[in-house]
Write a protein that holds these residues in place. Sequence first.
Motif, mmCIF file in Angstrom:
data_model
loop_
_atom_site.group_PDB
_atom_site.id
_atom_site.type_symbol
_atom_site.label_atom_id
_atom_site.label_comp_id
_atom_site.label_asym_id
_atom_site.label_seq_id
_atom_site.Cartn_x
_atom_site.Cartn_y
_atom_site.Cartn_z
ATOM 1 N N MET A 192 0.299 -1.259 -0.184
ATOM 2 C CA MET A 192 0.037 0.090 -0.267
ATOM 3 C C MET A 192 0.766 1.127 0.153
ATOM 4 S SD MET A 192 -3.224 -0.444 -0.182
ATOM 5 C CE MET A 192 -3.378 -2.424 -0.801
ATOM 6 N N ARG A 251 -6.488 17.140 -12.431
ATOM 7 C CA ARG A 251 -6.534 15.802 -12.839
ATOM 8 C C ARG A 251 -5.054 15.104 -12.689
ATOM 9 N NH1 ARG A 251 -11.713 16.383 -16.205
ATOM 10 N NH2 ARG A 251 -13.219 16.189 -14.937
ATOM 11 N N THR A 258 2.260 2.941 -2.640
ATOM 12 C CA THR A 258 1.925 3.994 -3.500
ATOM 13 C C THR A 258 0.641 4.158 -3.351
ATOM 14 O OG1 THR A 258 0.963 2.013 -4.392
ATOM 15 C CG2 THR A 258 2.636 2.758 -6.100
ATOM 16 N N GLU A 259 -0.097 3.474 -3.041
ATOM 17 C CA GLU A 259 -1.753 4.345 -2.227
ATOM 18 C C GLU A 259 -1.448 5.455 -1.155
ATOM 19 O OE1 GLU A 259 -6.035 3.199 -1.573
ATOM 20 O OE2 GLU A 259 -4.630 2.539 -2.622
ATOM 21 N N TYR A 301 -8.395 11.424 -11.049
ATOM 22 C CA TYR A 301 -9.695 11.039 -11.363
ATOM 23 C C TYR A 301 -10.925 11.413 -10.112
ATOM 24 C CZ TYR A 301 -7.989 11.123 -16.308
ATOM 25 O OH TYR A 301 -7.167 12.097 -17.255
ATOM 26 N N ASP A 302 -10.267 10.559 -9.124
ATOM 27 C CA ASP A 302 -11.636 10.508 -8.119
ATOM 28 C C ASP A 302 -12.275 11.809 -8.247
ATOM 29 O OD1 ASP A 302 -13.442 10.276 -5.968
ATOM 30 O OD2 ASP A 302 -11.742 8.763 -4.900
ATOM 31 N N PRO A 303 -14.459 11.900 -8.670
ATOM 32 C CA PRO A 303 -14.760 12.967 -8.986
ATOM 33 C C PRO A 303 -14.843 13.818 -7.317
ATOM 34 C CG PRO A 303 -15.939 11.505 -9.373
ATOM 35 C CD PRO A 303 -14.894 10.844 -9.066
ATOM 36 N N ARG A 309 -12.320 13.500 -4.721
ATOM 37 C CA ARG A 309 -11.342 14.063 -4.369
ATOM 38 C C ARG A 309 -10.159 15.194 -5.011
ATOM 39 N NH1 ARG A 309 -9.133 8.085 -3.179
ATOM 40 N NH2 ARG A 309 -9.759 8.417 -1.096
ATOM 41 N N ARG A 357 -1.821 14.508 -3.239
ATOM 42 C CA ARG A 357 -3.112 14.847 -2.572
ATOM 43 C C ARG A 357 -3.158 15.765 -1.582
ATOM 44 N NH1 ARG A 357 -5.609 9.784 -3.732
ATOM 45 N NH2 ARG A 357 -6.134 10.084 -1.973
#
Lengths: 341, 259
Positions: free
Chosen positions: A1, A273, A3-4, A278-280, A282, A11
Amino acid sequence: MVTENAAAKRRTGTIIVMALLVVLLALISLGVGPVRMSPLKVLETLFGGGSDVYRVIVQEIRLPRTILAVAIGAILGLSGAALQGLLRNPLASPSLFGAPQAAAFGAVLVIALGLADVRSYALPGAAIIMAFLSVFALLVVAGRNAGLLILILAGLAISSLAGAATALAMNLSSNPFVALEIAFWLLGSLEDRSFRHVMLALPFITIGAIILMSQRNALRALSLGEETAQSLGVHVGSLRLIVILGVAFGVGGAVAVTGTIGFIGLIAPHLMRPLVGYDPARLLVPSALAGAALLLAADIAVRIIPSTSDIKVGVLTSLIGVPFFLYLIMRERRALGGGIG
Amino acid sequence: MMDAFLTAHKLSVTLAGREVLHDISLALPRQHLVALVGPNGAGKTTLLRALAGLLPAQGAIHVGGDALASLSLRERAKRFGYLPQGHMVHWPLPARDIVALGRYPHGATDPARLSPTDEAAVERAMQATDVTQFSTRPATELSGGERSRVALARVLAVEAPVILADEPTAALDPRFQIEVMKNLRAAADSGILAIVVTHDLGLAARYADMVMVMQEGRLVAQGAPAEALSDEILANVFRVTAYRTGHEHRMIIVPWAGV
């Protein structure tokens, strides 16, 4: 995890950098004008330093303009990101759907009919109602699972209708000076705005922003399509109405004091983006910051570009926005040709 | 037979003025894999949607003893894991975030902040479908087979007592068709009622405990695969004859020729 976590860090980093950029641009914006000041000088003046003259210039003349640029840029970026999430379409934006044009019609109607002066709450009220009606009408005309082409065509029709209605209102206005004033106001500008304007727009913009932010997680679930989102417990019908309402509050409030400033809502999410994904959900906050930065930058640019008469900021954002839109169309050409839903 | 967990009584659905489901009654227990088969346009997808409460229907549906109509959207979402046909993803979200959306009905609306319970459910679902290695890959960049497994993992992560899967094996190569059916079989064995729409009579006969056959909006047969997929029904409903044999105590059925 690992990279998560890296994605989460990026962000957060993006949000911090964008916030700092907005602050820096705001300081520059406060320093630009007939009397130029460095950001440091502005900072000093803001907190009570410097001479009385400088304090009046920064705090009373330029501060409302800068606050409006930040708030309106932010709500336009936020509205764009929310609409793109709602329609699951990267080409969605309030201005392409005729929302600002419709809002402008609402405001113009109030002015032309002499119902209220340009500083009354009737202005944002009418603008919000028309913005809501326009986006609602767009979704009704285009249908639930409308493809891109249909949405753009319906948006074009609605903004043309709003434009024609605005022209009619000006046409029927008894006073030619009022018509001329409206024509300039429609171009979109932050010039000569006072704290009265800030008070007029800010409550509605804030309400719009709160409404849109409250739907962020539902917008994420909507990435899986309406049916799947519904099966996960998202009330898609209400979600649609709530987002339209949020956009209407934000865009209506903004247009009521500045006229139409287009394309910020289209560009801001695209700039963010690549940085935040792409998470709308975030994408909302970064898009708001990007929108604020864009409008601040545009408003600084119109003041330092040498010209005989002042360029309206709405003209500048359209001049930049339309080529960007054309570029996006080129990029999305394949999807467009396929009429993807 | 065990107690029915999902029942429908005189279910009818009218879409755009046309009745597409007529008078369907069924009673299905947990721990069963039910294959829903029928020719194109028979109403399989409509039945699945109606059972999940995704479209208005006449008649009564009960799930776990509660009337579907009395349940909130969120309560329904906790009881049905719904896998639509095509399982489209509109944005390139990371695979793990998509699976985590399966926890949405449980209040876990942000994939970045999952409780340990939700985290464990996501982990289990991803391991069961063997998609853990795609965690951070955008779902839109995965192959069709990989994407199907991610979609299935999302449905498994709901950990609902009922799974409704609409053609989960469509467009998959044979190996993944078998993998997906095995996953659903395992889910059924663990106590779930899984209803699977499929056009593959072979997979239906091999993996299902029960087969329901639909034709023109009606349920025309239901029962064990050998009964529901009899020569007579295949001839009347599907207009085919079939070649039958057996292997490892399982019925093998291959549609052979048109009638």
